[in-house]
Design an enzyme around this catalytic site. Structure first.
Site, short mmCIF file in Angstrom:
data_model
loop_
_atom_site.label_atom_id
_atom_site.label_comp_id
_atom_site.label_asym_id
_atom_site.label_seq_id
_atom_site.Cartn_x
_atom_site.Cartn_y
_atom_site.Cartn_z
N GLY A 9 62.28 39.14 -32.38
CA GLY A 9 61.07 39.83 -32.81
C GLY A 9 61.28 38.57 -34.28
O GLY A 9 61.76 38.77 -35.15
N LYS A 216 58.62 57.39 -40.92
CA LYS A 216 58.29 55.75 -41.52
C LYS A 216 56.58 55.95 -40.83
O LYS A 216 55.75 55.65 -41.43
CB LYS A 216 58.67 55.22 -40.47
CG LYS A 216 57.70 53.89 -39.77
CD LYS A 216 57.72 53.18 -41.61
CE LYS A 216 56.38 51.74 -41.16
NZ LYS A 216 56.52 51.17 -42.74
N LEU A 217 56.46 56.85 -39.71
CA LEU A 217 55.33 57.48 -39.58
C LEU A 217 54.64 58.11 -40.64
O LEU A 217 53.01 58.29 -41.06
CB LEU A 217 55.22 58.25 -38.19
CG LEU A 217 55.67 57.10 -36.39
CD1 LEU A 217 55.62 58.43 -35.29
CD2 LEU A 217 54.37 55.97 -36.79
N ALA A 218 55.23 59.16 -40.97
CA ALA A 218 54.97 59.95 -42.38
C ALA A 218 54.78 59.25 -43.15
O ALA A 218 53.22 59.87 -43.55
CB ALA A 218 55.81 61.15 -42.77
N CYS A 272 48.91 48.02 -39.46
CA CYS A 272 49.93 49.60 -38.66
C CYS A 272 49.10 51.05 -39.14
O CYS A 272 49.51 51.96 -38.62
CB CYS A 272 51.20 49.38 -39.38
SG CYS A 272 51.42 47.74 -38.59
N PHE A 334 42.72 40.96 -45.06
CA PHE A 334 42.93 43.05 -44.98
C PHE A 334 42.92 43.14 -46.51
O PHE A 334 42.70 44.68 -47.02
CB PHE A 334 43.22 43.85 -44.28
CG PHE A 334 44.95 44.12 -44.05
CD1 PHE A 334 45.71 43.26 -43.82
CD2 PHE A 334 44.99 45.16 -44.55
CE1 PHE A 334 47.25 43.11 -44.13
CE2 PHE A 334 47.00 45.11 -44.76
CZ PHE A 334 47.93 43.85 -44.89
#
Ligand code: NAD
Ligand code: UGA
Length: 448
Positions: A9, A216-218, A272, A334
């Site tokens: 990636g 990470k999500l938190a 994200c 953005f």
């Protein structure tokens, strides 16, 4: 060779992250591989596929020395024993979980390639942002080739676009989650050695794999939640006469709250925040945690509402009709210092303005190629020169906080516009009184 590094990636995350590792660990070879030939060709050219301040300098210093960009994924897997996976994990658009869950097809394809091509034991490192317990799925795919030992670590990335190189060089923390087994501990130690080349050891945190994946999500959910919170206050400020920047300043001086991520504006964009909060909502629902899911979903709803409010206020200020009026959008990225337009608030706002039959002209110092792609087929003008974009416009909407915009000659811009000339500063970049003194009608977010 022992300690060499591959990354599957070569996107916004893989390219800059690996370039910094190559710079700080000159004794290691770093191979960044991707199935996208055009992207790899761009990484090997003068025009890198990602714009980040300082990135080109790092790439030019290391490329061909110990940093290589290639489409030879199998070769990189064989050559290296630490393999990062930094593929995209967008929101699923089909089937079970559509609109919420992360689409793990690219991630699984990468895992299957690693399993098929590995010629020995490998440490596989999740760099992409993933739902909690993805490492289990990863291990299951890898163990289809039991002749080798694969150890899966979670090492999420916290860099922000526009400051990626700075964030990578001076991270608040590096997070490594690993299995609590001898092989897991050895893999965590091997990855810690990579970062310890430049990150103080007390900033390298190790946790179990699930804490790392969830953290990470938190982190993204908490940051997004702060933006939605301040934007919710901005709506209340507009109807009560309070000023959201003053309120944010008061909040920020409380050490328990802190000053960051309290800037009201057109809402969060970027690839994200929305995707990760939606992934969290899906995860909560999967475990039957309905109230938790609803709580986090509110963060997204508030963000969408903020963009609708900006359009509603524009329509109202332009005498309830935009038909045939010329609106110049200053900024499409953005956020400033990037050409990235993924989930940019500017696109959502532009689409609604087009529904109102406004004529749009868009200017941005970095994002025009992406803006053209995002609005392909729409009757929109694109213009590099902000002075030309302003010519004959009924209104300007500042949608990205580019520092360049502060330095413009606003008296000249005012003269070029159709009167009465409206300036909607959705990023609260400017001193309203100074603009009003030039003749503008001024709107701002969260200001009376
Ligand atoms: P991106 O789309 O820019 O890059 C992903 C790359 O992976 C693409 O070039 C694609 O061609 C490649 N790819 C996909 N499947 C592949 C396969 N099977 N084999 C080889 N190459 C493959 O995405 P990104 O912005 O770099 O994000 C990647 C991950 O990093 C996501 O999970 C994201 O949430 C996370 N992340 C991104 C950022 C950011 O600032 N962009 C920050 C932190 C975390
Ligand atoms: C964000 C996080 O900050 C990173 O830590 C994380 O690694 C990354 O997401 C990711 O996982 O991809 P990024 O989206 O690149 O980084 O940029 P931010 O600086 O967080 O800005 C996101 C959006 O929030 C932008 O649209 C920005 O304008 C907006 N924002 C930010 C506000 O509206 N107000 C603020 O106070 C701060």
């Amino acid at each position: 060779m022992a300690g060499d590094i591959a990354c599957i990636g070569a996107g916004y995350i893989g390219g800059p992250t690996m370039a910094v590792i190559a710079k700080m660990c000159p004794e290691r070879q770093v191979w960044v591989v991707d199935c996208d030939e055009a992207k790899i060709a761009a990484w090997n050219s003068e025009e890198l596929p990602v714009y980040e301040p300082g990135l080109k300098e790092v790439v030019l210093a290391c490329r061909g020395r110990n940093l290589f960009f290639s489409t030879d994924i199998a070769g990189a897997i064989r050559r290296c024993d630490l393999i990062f996976v930094g593929v995209n994990t967008p929101t699923k658009t089909f089937g079970e979980g559509a609109g919420y869950a992360s689409d793990l097809q690219f991630w699984e394809a990468a895992a299957r390639t690693i399993a098929a091509e590995a010629n020995g034991d490998k440490v596989v490192i999740e760099k992409s942002t993933l739902p909690v317990r993805t490492a289990d799925a990863m291990a299951a795919v890898l163990h289809t080739h039991p002749e080798h030992t694969f150890t899966v670590l979670s090492n999420p990335e916290f860099l922000a676009e526009g400051s990626a190189i700075e964030d990578l060089l001076h991270p608040d923390r590096v997070l490594i989650g690993g299995p609590e087994t001898p092989a897991g501990r050895a893999a965590v130690a091997a990855l810690t050695e990579v970062y310890a080349a430049w990150v103080p050891r007390e900033r390298i945190l190790t946790t179990n794999v699930w804490s790392s994946e969830l953290s990470k999500l938190a982190a993204n959910a908490m940051l997004a939640q702060r933006i939605s919170s301040i934007n919710a206050f901005s709506a209340l400020c507009e109807v009560t006469g309070a000023d959201v920047d003053e309120v944010a300043n008061v909040l920020g001086m409380d050490r328990r709250i802190g000053p960051h991520f309290l800037k009201a504006g057109p809402g969060f964009g970027g690839s994200c925040f929305k995707k990760d909060v939606l992934s969290l909502v899906y995860l909560c629902r999967q475990f039957g945690l309905t109230e938790c899911a609803d709580y986090w979903e509110g963060v997204i709803r508030m963000n969408e509402r903020q963009q609708r409010r900006i359009v509603e206020r524009t329509v109202h200020a332009l005498f309830n009709t935009l038909s045939g009026k010329r609106l110049a959008l200053f900024g499409f990225a953005f956020k400033a210092n990037t050409g990235d337009t993924r989930e940019t608030p500017a696109l959502a706002i532009a689409r609604r303005l087009l529904e109102e039959r406004a004529q749009l002209v868009i200017t941005d110092p970095r994002a025009l190629p992406n803006a053209r792609r995002d609005l392909a087929g729409e009757a929109v003008d694109f213009c590099e020169d902000p002075y030309r974009a302003a010519e004959g416009a009924d209104a300007i909407l500042i949608l990205t906080e580019w520092a360049e915009y502060r330095a413009l000659d606003w008296a000249r811009i005012y003269r070029a516009m159709r009167k009465p000339a409206l300036l909607f500063d959705t990023r609260n970049l400017f001193d309203q009184a100074a603009l009003k003194a030039l003749g503008f009608r001024v709107l701002a977010v969260g200001k009376p």
